[in-house]
Design an enzyme around this catalytic site. Sequence first.
Site, PDB file in Angstrom:
ATOM      1  N   CYS A 414      52.673 -22.375  34.759  1.00  0.00           N
ATOM      2  CA  CYS A 414      53.778 -22.763  33.876  1.00  0.00           C
ATOM      3  C   CYS A 414      54.613 -23.901  34.435  1.00  0.00           C
ATOM      4  O   CYS A 414      55.114 -24.733  33.677  1.00  0.00           O
ATOM      5  CB  CYS A 414      54.665 -21.576  33.553  1.00  0.00           C
ATOM      6  SG  CYS A 414      55.172 -20.655  35.009  1.00  0.00           S
ATOM      7  N   HIS A 458      59.016 -17.575  35.213  1.00  0.00           N
ATOM      8  CA  HIS A 458      58.447 -18.539  34.270  1.00  0.00           C
ATOM      9  C   HIS A 458      59.275 -19.813  34.259  1.00  0.00           C
ATOM     10  O   HIS A 458      60.446 -19.803  34.660  1.00  0.00           O
ATOM     11  CB  HIS A 458      58.445 -17.902  32.867  1.00  0.00           C
ATOM     12  CG  HIS A 458      57.632 -18.646  31.875  1.00  0.00           C
ATOM     13  ND1 HIS A 458      56.303 -18.929  32.077  1.00  0.00           N
ATOM     14  CD2 HIS A 458      57.960 -19.159  30.668  1.00  0.00           C
ATOM     15  CE1 HIS A 458      55.840 -19.580  31.025  1.00  0.00           C
ATOM     16  NE2 HIS A 458      56.830 -19.737  30.156  1.00  0.00           N
ATOM     17  N   ASP A 474      58.206 -24.135  24.806  1.00  0.00           N
ATOM     18  CA  ASP A 474      57.463 -23.578  25.939  1.00  0.00           C
ATOM     19  C   ASP A 474      56.045 -24.122  25.919  1.00  0.00           C
ATOM     20  O   ASP A 474      55.210 -23.651  25.149  1.00  0.00           O
ATOM     21  CB  ASP A 474      57.446 -22.050  25.852  1.00  0.00           C
ATOM     22  CG  ASP A 474      56.983 -21.431  27.153  1.00  0.00           C
ATOM     23  OD1 ASP A 474      57.115 -20.198  27.313  1.00  0.00           O
ATOM     24  OD2 ASP A 474      56.500 -22.183  28.027  1.00  0.00           O
TER      25      ASP A 474
END
Lengths: 653, 322
Positions: A414, A458, A474
Amino acid sequence: MNEIVHRRDILYLTWTMLLVVLAHVHWLPVTLTAAFLCLLVLKLTWTQWTDRPVPLIVRLGTMMLVLALLVWSVGSPVGREGGSALLICLQALKLLETRSRRDARILIGVAFFTSMIAFLFSQQILATVYALAVIAVLFGCLFALTPGFQSQQESLRAALKRTLPSAGKLALAALPLAGVCFLFFPRLSSPLWGTPWDARSGKTGISDRMRPGMISALWNDDTPVFRARFDGPVPPAPMRYWRGPVFWMFDGATWSGASRFSYESGTELSFDTGQTAAYEVQMEPTEQTWLFPLDVAVRSDANDLRWLVDGQVLARRPLIEPRRVKFTSALRYAFEPVLSATHRQSALGLPWRGNPKARALAATWREKHGQDGMAIANEALLFINASFEYTLEPPPLRGDQIDDFLFNTQQGFCEHFSSSFVFLMRAAGVPARVVTGYLGGVYNESGGYLLVRNSDAHAWAEIWIQGQGWVRIDPTGAVAPDRINRGSVDAAFPESQSWFERGWLGDLAMQSDWIAAKWRDLVIEFNAERQEQLLQPFGLDRMGRREMAIGLIALGTLALALGAWWSMRQYRRRSEQDRLALAYRRFQSRLGKRGLSIEPSEGPTQLLARAIAKWPERAEELRALINRYIACQYGHQQDADVRDQLIRQLKSF
Amino acid sequence: MSALLRWWESLLQAAEKRLPALTRHRQAEVLPISLHSRRVYILPTRFGLFFGLVVFTMVLGSLNFNNNPAMMFAFLVVAISMVSFHHTVGNLRGLTLQSIRAEPVFAGAPIRLKLSFREAEHRPRPGLVLELESAQSRIALPDGSDTEVEIEVPTTRRGWLRPGRFRLWTEYPFGIVWAWSYLHPERQFVVYPKPESNPPPLPFGNREDHGTRMRSPGEEWQGLREYRSSDPPRHIAWKQSAHADAMLVKEFADPISDAICLDWHELGALEHEARIARLSAWTLAAQAEGLSFRLRLPNQELGPGSGDEFSARCLTELALLP
């Protein structure tokens, strides 16, 4: 009275020291643990070999060595780690020196203190249970050291068998008093002296910087970060974004926060009041200042928090204790609909060199879509979706990291995706920033809370769109939608789950987390406020200090008396003869209650005659009973079992 | 500085004279002496003070950091210590000193006092220490019975030995506190005078006839007469006494009423103590050879007699001479 302790007791002591230090192994540097073990072994072999004291040279030498090792591995001998390590080393050295009873006792006294220090590092239930077991062992040692107590030929095991049960029984008898003290002893509302250590970021977790690889390193770490209890329904997995550090500045490799915004306050945030979530966050001691509210927090019940302009919520001091905060978050909001000039400048900042390919790509998008931020973002997402891979072990990046990732490796976690995405956005003229924190959380049925662990760490992005303010994007969703929709890294990589996290073992893990949460609730967070409300169920209003002190003294005395009576109760056990006589007397008085007149001076035979006359239907039974009694009491019947049986029959007649 | 010490000493002495609690046990008590709670005192040991300091620091530290498990730990240690105080006192309470015996010894040799303790509560009492001035004896009374404990006390002088005040103490179970009690039994023991190391031979010249010897059993006897207290029991005629309903003694041809006379007044050349020493040495010699003898002392005359009890009586009288 200060005589040399027997060899066997030195053995007992050495094992006890080992047990005490075992509680510290989880934080002690390996070198120190090894040094400690070496000293123990040295003492053991020396004692087996000779009765002479360990020579002074050896003791001085080992002391120098150990202290040097301490400074080398821990740093300074002060502070939480340093001080505790120093104490442990001193204890080992003292063990080396122990020969007489007085030495041994001082060693045990210090060992008590060392056992307690283990609680500075972990307050979990397992540590507590272990420490309580160690108490019994330590008191057993003191027991064995009483003068004139033992014979010289006893082995260690026999000595242990003799001392531990007595010590354990004493511990049980002392539990009521300890419980009363714990509940009623007045707590301090503020510490007498400050924290003993600086909260260094020794703990892993979210950090104040982001570099490729930092967040992916956390995927395996199941340490709980916080637990959230919702007042209403729990938001679904894709909504569980917990905001942590926000990064504005990029230097080509590392993202960091913007300290110049720390003093600003009050960003405009308008939200839909119908769509809010109220919840309570129970933070573990992370030794950092971030709190992780659900995106975006609008208010809280704590009044000592700092609300930064980019939505971060910080505590004033690092969290070294568990902390509960109530938050209300907006789920539909317009965050900073008007972007100030400083913010815009920071949100577009890029290093003036590097990553030409990415800049070129972004430039093409800007040409295509102009000022339309959303369109540019969609281009980027499509680009990512096309050929990228979400992996737990991304290959390292070289040179121009963004270019290397976007055009070369195309495999990442991520942090890679969010970092590159924000770079591209900025290069295309869209103000963007990296937001890190946690995504997801496991719902614990029995506890009714959402558990968020380090493995849920994250990183995502926020871009500023004209008319909407900061919008969350995202990029990971473009390449691994399961990560978001199912709420955990495990969901995105089912094969990554180790065998002991699946199925019923996984449920067991959930249950044990619930136990840990309950323990935290009841014990670790039992502070002054909860204490005042202790007797509320009984109708007493908040207790002041005076009432608490009275309660402590009164109940404490009662508990002490109870404990003392119980532990010494065995001393008053009557002898066998007395028990039998007592049972017979009670039997006699019971017959008297049924109508048989009691003659105190008559013997059992006359009693039998009169009883049979009164109750002829039970003549056989009575005769057998009385005859057996006569045999036991006056005759030759010495069998203990028969006696016990007779007593029971007498009682139940 | 020394003036201060002297003042302190005089203060202590005055206190001992006046405060009944301290002097109560200066009076000797009649046996049996039983220990109850009010007789047992308790104080922390030096280790107990150190331990208390450690525990106090633990409590303070855990309160300061509001560390609840640490608080539980510290309070549990405190609670266990406090419960153990009861056990320390309980280790002494309920004991009864039934009797003291001792075999008589000569001055200079240590006398072995045997104290018999009775245990009413049927439990073991480990870790007791019995002290008398400088002598010490470790005792552990095993499970629930009467025990006899020995303690050796050195003797220096002849005469009555009053053991004085015993102290019975214990540190059981943890050595944090110690409980003690004083026992001052009203018993005294005789210490025989030390016999002279190389006495001259027994004064046989006093005898009136020669050849006094032990009568072997089965020898001819001439007649019977009434029993007199100084007659040896071996000469009692049992069968005849049973028939006659009175104690009768066989009479032999040679009268044994003549015996050696150990005379105090004959030893004019020696000093008081030296005379006693020689007389006791002679008594021992006479007893060893089985002779019958008479002991003449300034205040009384013993004898004639022979045998162990008679010698013991003589030695006792010698010991008790002023």
